[in-house]
Design an enzyme around this catalytic site. Structure first.
Site, PDB file in Angstrom:
ATOM      1  N   CYS A   1     -24.745 121.106 124.320  1.00  9.06           N
ATOM      2  CA  CYS A   1     -24.120 120.182 125.218  1.00  9.06           C
ATOM      3  C   CYS A   1     -24.889 119.917 126.379  1.00  9.06           C
ATOM      4  O   CYS A   1     -26.027 120.501 126.251  1.00  9.06           O
ATOM      5  CB  CYS A   1     -22.575 120.558 125.331  1.00  9.06           C
ATOM      6  SG  CYS A   1     -22.148 122.152 126.460  1.00  9.06           S
TER       7      CYS A   1
ATOM      8  N   ARG B   1     -18.518 122.655 126.422  1.00 10.51           N
ATOM      9  CA  ARG B   1     -18.246 122.610 125.013  1.00 10.51           C
ATOM     10  C   ARG B   1     -19.150 123.609 124.220  1.00 10.51           C
ATOM     11  O   ARG B   1     -18.345 123.902 123.333  1.00 10.51           O
ATOM     12  CB  ARG B   1     -18.560 121.021 124.721  1.00 10.51           C
ATOM     13  CG  ARG B   1     -17.562 119.838 125.408  1.00 10.51           C
ATOM     14  CD  ARG B   1     -18.418 118.572 125.128  1.00 10.51           C
ATOM     15  NE  ARG B   1     -19.405 118.434 126.088  1.00 10.51           N
ATOM     16  CZ  ARG B   1     -20.268 117.347 126.192  1.00 10.51           C
ATOM     17  NH1 ARG B   1     -19.986 116.243 125.305  1.00 10.51           N
ATOM     18  NH2 ARG B   1     -21.127 117.484 127.074  1.00 10.51           N
ATOM     19  N   SER B   2     -20.307 123.603 124.538  1.00 13.42           N
ATOM     20  CA  SER B   2     -21.105 124.290 123.601  1.00 13.42           C
ATOM     21  C   SER B   2     -20.756 126.051 123.572  1.00 13.42           C
ATOM     22  O   SER B   2     -20.652 126.539 122.441  1.00 13.42           O
ATOM     23  CB  SER B   2     -22.480 124.210 123.680  1.00 13.42           C
ATOM     24  OG  SER B   2     -23.104 124.528 124.833  1.00 13.42           O
TER      25      SER B   2
ATOM     26  N   ASN C   1     -24.057 123.576 128.909  1.00 15.04           N
ATOM     27  CA  ASN C   1     -23.632 124.787 128.451  1.00 15.04           C
ATOM     28  C   ASN C   1     -22.756 125.579 129.193  1.00 15.04           C
ATOM     29  O   ASN C   1     -22.816 126.828 129.261  1.00 15.04           O
ATOM     30  CB  ASN C   1     -25.010 125.407 128.173  1.00 15.04           C
ATOM     31  CG  ASN C   1     -24.842 126.969 127.373  1.00 15.04           C
ATOM     32  OD1 ASN C   1     -25.658 127.690 127.597  1.00 15.04           O
ATOM     33  ND2 ASN C   1     -24.150 126.770 126.287  1.00 15.04           N
TER      34      ASN C   1
HETATM   35  P1  4NP Z   1     -20.812 120.715 128.910  1.00 13.13           P
HETATM   36  O1  4NP Z   1     -20.042 119.865 130.304  1.00 13.13           O
HETATM   37  O2  4NP Z   1     -21.826 119.681 128.880  1.00 13.13           O
HETATM   38  O3  4NP Z   1     -19.673 120.375 127.975  1.00 13.13           O
HETATM   39  O4  4NP Z   1     -21.159 122.002 129.310  1.00 13.13           O
HETATM   40  C1  4NP Z   1     -20.571 119.720 131.517  1.00 13.13           C
HETATM   41  C2  4NP Z   1     -20.703 120.497 132.352  1.00 13.13           C
HETATM   42  C3  4NP Z   1     -21.207 120.294 133.683  1.00 13.13           C
HETATM   43  C4  4NP Z   1     -21.848 118.900 133.870  1.00 13.13           C
HETATM   44  C5  4NP Z   1     -21.580 118.039 133.072  1.00 13.13           C
HETATM   45  C6  4NP Z   1     -21.062 118.336 131.829  1.00 13.13           C
HETATM   46  N1  4NP Z   1     -22.358 118.664 135.019  1.00 13.13           N
HETATM   47  O5  4NP Z   1     -22.554 117.539 135.642  1.00 13.13           O
HETATM   48  O6  4NP Z   1     -22.708 119.888 136.054  1.00 13.13           O
END
Ligand code: 4NP
Length: 166
Positions: free
Chosen positions: A14, A20-21, A17
């Site tokens: 994702c 979701r992942s 990380n």
């Molecule tokens: P993930 O979610 O891709 O499911 O891990 C996110 C985690 C952090 C961020 C964006 C999406 N961020 O902008 O830091």
């Protein structure tokens, strides 16, 4: 005679990380262990970005996971081109992940390893992505778990066919 593979490997990807992942990794590990297949299926996760390198999953993701009996405790790391060599299947959560990861592929073999998690949904078939829950509320984290549980079952069924496990 058709060659049957002994083992396979899955990398969930994702953006960060941390939501979701790592949840996909934890849920898949849980159902793979329940079936005693952990020696045949390697499971890991990574992020398109390295923004959260070394961190545990987001506290909200861990807490929702624990409510459902899961332990999400992998450390965040960034996807690297080497992962195309190390994993048979690279399973991404949304269209942005798909374009970012396929853009790093050096050939058709590498590109063809990248698949969408939602392709394995069996019940929530209207969904075309596992939506990023990071900027939303509790419902988003619950939806992630619901979709991942559904897709992990579908993905495992496919892997079991590929490995010719009865
Ligand atoms: P993930 O979610 O891709 O499911 O891990 C996110 C985690 C952090 C961020 C964006 C999406 N961020 O902008 O830091």
């Amino acid at each position: 005679m058709k060659q049957i593979k002994e083992n396979t490997s899955l990398l969930f990807v994702c953006l960060g990380n941390i939501c979701r992942s790592p949840a996909a990794e934890g849920i898949m590990r849980h159902i793979v262990e329940r079936r005693g297949l952990e020696d045949r299926i390697k499971i890991d996760s990574a992020g398109v970005s390295g923004w959260h390198e070394g961190e545990l999953p987001d506290r909200r993701m861990r807490s929702h996971g624990a409510d459902h009996g899961y332990d999400f405790s992998s450390r965040s790391r960034q996807f690297s081109r080497d992962d195309f060599k190390r994993f048979d299947h690279i399973v991404v959560m949304d269209d942005d992940n798909y374009s970012d990861i396929t853009a790093m592929a050096r050939n058709e073999d590498e590109r063809s390893r990248v698949v969408m998690m939602t392709d394995f949904l069996r019940n929530h078939t209207g969904h075309t992505s596992v939506p990023d829950p990071y900027y939303g509320g509790d419902r988003g984290f619950e939806l992630v778990i619901e979709l991942l549980e559904d897709a992990c079952e579908g993905l495992l069924e496919q892997v079991i066919k590929d490995l010719d496990i009865r």
